[in-house]
Design an enzyme around this catalytic site. Structure first.
Site, short mmCIF file in Angstrom:
data_model
loop_
_atom_site.label_atom_id
_atom_site.label_comp_id
_atom_site.label_asym_id
_atom_site.label_seq_id
_atom_site.Cartn_x
_atom_site.Cartn_y
_atom_site.Cartn_z
N GLU A 164 0.83 -1.21 0.00
CA GLU A 164 0.00 0.00 0.00
C GLU A 164 0.86 1.27 0.00
O GLU A 164 0.65 2.16 -0.80
CB GLU A 164 -0.90 -0.08 1.24
CG GLU A 164 -1.82 1.09 1.47
CD GLU A 164 -3.04 1.12 0.57
OE1 GLU A 164 -3.17 0.26 -0.32
OE2 GLU A 164 -3.85 2.03 0.73
N THR A 216 -13.49 7.78 -11.81
CA THR A 216 -12.43 7.27 -10.95
C THR A 216 -12.83 5.98 -10.25
O THR A 216 -12.03 5.37 -9.54
CB THR A 216 -11.94 8.34 -9.95
OG1 THR A 216 -10.73 7.90 -9.34
CG2 THR A 216 -12.97 8.61 -8.88
#
Ligand SMILES: *[C@@H]1O[C@H](CO)[C@@H](O)[C@H](O)[C@H]1NC(C)=O
Length: 606
Positions: free
Chosen positions: A440, A593
């Site tokens: 991440e 998005t």
């Protein structure tokens, strides 16, 4: 990281106050799978029959349409006139051999099989809930409790040719009560990209054959429109919807997250285009005008900081990133240009200004042991001397795709090679990890010189050392760096890991897909297949797919967590990179998005 507070009240005994971070997504160290309080079994868990979402809660406030407190005097209309020609985005693909096709279709079917497994889990155990909890088979309502996964998955069902499932899902839509929620605040951005975007994407992709989709998009957007009912018409992004429902004044926040302000434009524009009602476009055009006017007046001219004072319309913040909290504001600049058919220069100009600042202040080359020439975008502090932090994050992987599209439509070939190096950076980071999946958040050893960037093992160790010791003197930084590398499981070139989870995120495959459609380079399909196989191998559960706790660990622990973007984005992009290139062509559609495709105006129309 972007976090929001939500209160969930479950009918039986649970009152869970839960800090939910949607950009960094899980608070570090919090692992839902181990938390007893999450191990309740949904009362509907074994019952695939539809459940009205808010049926058994009494005394709920319901939102209803009412006049605005701060009405707009005159709406800013959609730009009119003929569209401006926009250069082609997609590669001109040639024909493929029988063997190539067979292999591609096999991979594509494999993606569909994985989707189907997770979709079945959602249907059986979390139907009409926001998300399935993939380990326990329970559910979470994190986005208003309006069946986020179902709405987010609609257009993916169409793309994967699952029309029976699609129509069954459509039958449920009128059972979702969008006028109320247990949450005290509604996140305008999340609701816009997932729900309004989800409905509009499915509507456009089916050529308007299902009018309910436009009706639902309008219903949700009409409610969200109240969040814009503030004295300066800037939205209150964490909308106190009960205040609006009760006719009370709301104000925009002084610490509004940039992305929550700057990435509503595609959805609201598309809705005005489809309904003919200018109010939606007007709402976002006021934000765009504000961002346009202030772009060169922030502490790092060309970029907007992470948070915005939307009440005073100022930027006291000095933190700049293209990652979490800012990301889609930049992503939407070239996309809105395409959706408007190039009828204004505003977004082109804003994008050109932003990309110059990104190139000048944020991009850096990583020092790689295998000699890969890859770029990442760091974070900067503005004001006075700009300082760059060499942080990379999964969320930033969208950037390669955005810069690639920008390079094509604005005819900037040198930016295409930057885009490719950004995409290659994410592929490099995937391949680097023992799981084959990128963490991440991590930190990278950077080269000062983008031309000459040879591997220097000692430099790497020293940087690892100084990241931990924060510059404190040490007898032997190299030896110390070595031991930190071993301790933290750092792969060559990584100098730290901020968050080792993988949350089923789409941004890397998103950019690999876009770059593939731009270049036709088969290497990108191969990278996608590696990513897909590793992700499926490590995330599959009995019910669906689960986030994992640590990509450094060859057998990472699974987390009881699967956001709706797994259906909406991650699996959609994996499917599309192995599809015929005209399925959701980037010359016909622009994707929001959350990967919902909106139809671009055809070149001839005006
Ligand atoms: C901001 O500066 C750039 C040049 O760096 C210029 O092209 C652009 O037009 C400026 N924008 C505004 C709103 O003045």
């Amino acid at each position: 990281m972007l976090c929001l507070r939500r209160t969930f009240v479950f009918p039986a005994t649970f009152l869970l106050v839960f800090l939910y971070c949607f950009y960094s997504s899980l608070p570090r160290g919090v692992e839902l799978g181990d938390d007893d309080s999450w191990e309740f079994v949904s009362e509907f868990a074994q019952d695939p029959a539809p459940v009205p979402v808010s049926q058994n809660v009494n005394n709920r406030i319901h939102w209803a349409k009412h006049p605005q407190i701060n009405p707009v005097q005159s709406f800013i209309p959609l730009p009119t006139g003929p569209t401006k020609p926009i250069p082609r985005v997609q590669h001109q693909f040639g024909s493929e051999s029988w063997f190539q096709k067979k292999e591609r279709v096999m991979k594509q079917n494999e993606v569909k099989r994985v989707f189907w497994h997770a979709w079945k889990g959602y249907k059986l155990h979390a139907w009409l809930r926001d998300e399935l909890s993939p380990l326990s088979g329970s559910y979470r309502d994190a986005f208003g409790g309006w069946a986020a996964s179902l709405v987010d998955a609609l257009d993916t069902l169409v793309i994967m040719d699952m029309y029976d499932e699609f129509e069954r899902a459509l039958e449920q839509l009128d059972r979702i009560d969008f006028t109320t929620t247990e949450a005290s605040e509604i996140n305008v951005f999340e609701t816009t990209i997932r729900y309004v975007g989800g409905f509009l994407g499915a509507y456009d992709l089916t050529d308007g054959k299902y009018p309910i989709l436009l009706r639902k998009a309008t219903e949700v957007a009409d409610m969200l429109y109240d969040a814009f009912d503030t004295p300066n018409r800037m939205p209150q992004s964490r909308w106190q919807w009960t205040r609006s429902a009760e006719g009370l004044v709301i104000l925009p926040a002084q610490n509004t997250i940039l992305a929550e302000l700057g990435s509503l434009n595609l959805e609201f524009t598309r809705l005005s285009q489809l309904t003919g009602d200018p109010k939606y476009f007007d709402a976002i055009q006021r934000i765009t005008d504000f961002l346009d006017e202030t772009q060169n007046a922030t502490k790092l001219p060309g970029l907007w900081p992470v948070t915005v004072d939307a009440l005073e319309k100022k930027f006291p913040d000095d933190r700049f990133t293209v990652g979490g909290m800012a990301d889609s504001t930049y992503e939407y600049l070239p996309k809105e240009h395409m959706l408007l058919g190039g009828r204004t220069d505003q977004y082109h100009k804003m994008y050109a200004t932003a990309i110059n600042a990104i190139r000048g202040h944020l991009l850096f080359r990583a020092m790689t042991k295998d000699g890969s020439d890859v770029l990442f975008a760091g974070d900067a502090r503005g004001g006075g001397r700009t300082r760059l932090e060499y942080q990379a994050e999964h969320l930033k992987c969208y950037l390669g795709g955005t810069v690639g599209v920008g390079a094509k439509i604005f005819e900037q070939p040198d930016e295409l090679s930057i885009a490719r190096k950004l995409v290659d950076g994410c592929i490099w980071a995937y391949d680097l990890m023992p799981t084959g999946i990128m963490p991440e958040i991590f930190y990278v050893s950077a080269c000062r010189d983008v031309e000459k960037c040879e591997w220097d093992e000692d430099k790497w160790y020293k940087e690892v050392h100084s990241r931990v010791t924060r510059g404190r003197p040490s007898e032997d930084p190299i030896a110390n760096g070595k031991s930190i590398v071993a301790e933290q499981g750092l792969q060559p070139g990584l100098i730290g890991i901020g968050d080792a989870q993988y949350l089923l995120r789409p941004e890397a495959i998103e950019s690999v897909f876009i770059m593939y459609r731009i270049t036709g380079d088969k290497k990108l399909q191969n990278a996608a297949w590696r990513m897909f196989q590793n992700i499926v191998r490590l995330t599959t559960t009995k019910y669906a797919n689960a986030a994992i706790s640590d990509v450094r660990n060859r057998e990472p622990r699974k987390l009881d967590y699967m956001e709706s973007f797994w259906f909406a984005e991650t699996l959609k992009y994996f499917y599309l990179i192995f599809s015929e290139p005209d399925l959701v062509s980037l010359d016909e559609y622009v994707l929001n998005t959350e990967a919902h495709p909106f139809k671009r105006p055809s070149p001839s129309s005006s």
